[in-house]
Design a protein around this motif. Structure first.
Motif, mmCIF file in Angstrom:
data_model
loop_
_atom_site.group_PDB
_atom_site.id
_atom_site.type_symbol
_atom_site.label_atom_id
_atom_site.label_comp_id
_atom_site.label_asym_id
_atom_site.label_seq_id
_atom_site.Cartn_x
_atom_site.Cartn_y
_atom_site.Cartn_z
ATOM 1 N N UNK A 1 0.025 17.957 8.033
ATOM 2 C CA UNK A 1 1.232 17.423 8.676
ATOM 3 C C UNK A 1 0.863 16.658 9.939
ATOM 4 N N UNK A 2 -0.037 17.221 10.742
ATOM 5 C CA UNK A 2 -0.477 16.538 11.965
ATOM 6 C C UNK A 2 -1.113 15.194 11.622
ATOM 7 N N UNK A 3 -2.036 15.203 10.660
ATOM 8 C CA UNK A 3 -2.686 13.956 10.240
ATOM 9 C C UNK A 3 -1.680 12.965 9.669
ATOM 10 N N UNK A 4 -0.717 13.482 8.908
ATOM 11 C CA UNK A 4 0.308 12.614 8.310
ATOM 12 C C UNK A 4 1.126 11.925 9.406
ATOM 13 N N UNK B 1 0.899 3.450 11.263
ATOM 14 C CA UNK B 1 1.481 2.558 10.266
ATOM 15 C C UNK B 1 2.693 1.820 10.853
ATOM 16 N N UNK B 2 3.591 2.556 11.508
ATOM 17 C CA UNK B 2 4.790 1.921 12.075
ATOM 18 C C UNK B 2 4.422 0.945 13.188
ATOM 19 N N UNK C 1 -3.941 -0.885 4.195
ATOM 20 C CA UNK C 1 -4.933 0.189 4.315
ATOM 21 C C UNK C 1 -4.306 1.442 4.934
ATOM 22 N N UNK C 2 -3.516 1.252 5.974
ATOM 23 C CA UNK C 2 -2.837 2.395 6.594
ATOM 24 C C UNK C 2 -1.831 3.028 5.627
ATOM 25 N N UNK C 3 -1.128 2.202 4.876
ATOM 26 C CA UNK C 3 -0.148 2.720 3.920
ATOM 27 C C UNK C 3 -0.836 3.536 2.826
ATOM 28 N N UNK C 4 -2.002 3.083 2.370
ATOM 29 C CA UNK C 4 -2.746 3.843 1.360
ATOM 30 C C UNK C 4 -3.162 5.208 1.923
ATOM 31 N N UNK D 1 -1.657 6.808 4.345
ATOM 32 C CA UNK D 1 -0.410 7.561 4.522
ATOM 33 C C UNK D 1 0.017 8.188 3.203
ATOM 34 N N UNK D 2 -0.010 7.408 2.131
ATOM 35 C CA UNK D 2 0.380 7.936 0.808
ATOM 36 C C UNK D 2 -0.598 9.010 0.340
#
Length: 156
Positions: free
Chosen positions: A87-90, A97-98, A111-114, A116-117
């Motif tokens: 959760x912390x890393x997420x 990402x934002x 890359x950030x979105x990948x 994140x997913x």
């Protein structure tokens, strides 16, 4: 049978909800809507449909599972400890990402979105593992529930 394997109502314990950025609040609202639209959820040994309340009590994640008439079926209580790191890393990667959306190019955002997913999937798979033998759910349902758990987790 599919109608019995579903959540028809979900609520978060508002005392447990951590207030986050507007983006995270939006994700939470979307997850709740999507969860009610499409889910595969079954409490082992008790047919649905289900009403689900999610909260944190004494540093434990509590799934209060009820039947369609709001009669308590079972509380599923999980330690928050296994979820803390993911959760912390997420949340860290979500913040990056934002921020990236506002100022970086498409390749950096992708890359950030990948990442994140990937973390979202990791948390969802952990949830499936922790609920094994208690609740059966598919990855899509676990992903939506993981988003809701994130809304609770940080304040706890």
């Amino acid at each position: 049978m599919a109608n019995k394997r579903r959540i028809v109502d979900v609520a978060l314990d508002e005392e447990s909800v951590a207030r986050r950025s507007p983006e995270v609040e939006h994700e939470r609202a979307v997850a709740m809507f999507d969860l009610l639209e499409e889910n595969d959820f079954a409490l082992v040994g008790a047919p649905g449909p289900y009403r689900l309340r999610i909260g944190v009590f004494e540093q434990r994640l509590v799934f209060d599972v009820r039947d369609a008439d709001d009669r308590k079926l079972r509380d599923i209580v999980l330690s928050l400890t296994p979820f803390r790191k993911v959760v912390k890393d997420y949340f860290l990667i979500c913040e990056s990402y934002y921020a990236a959306i506002k100022k970086l190019g498409p390749s950096q955002i992708e890359a950030l979105d990948m990442g994140r997913r990937g973390l979202h999937n990791e948390g969802s798979e952990l949830l499936i593992e922790r609920l094994s033998g208690k609740i059966e759910l598919d990855l899509g349902t676990a992903r939506r529930l993981f988003t809701l758990i994130c809304a609770l987790h940080i304040k706890a």
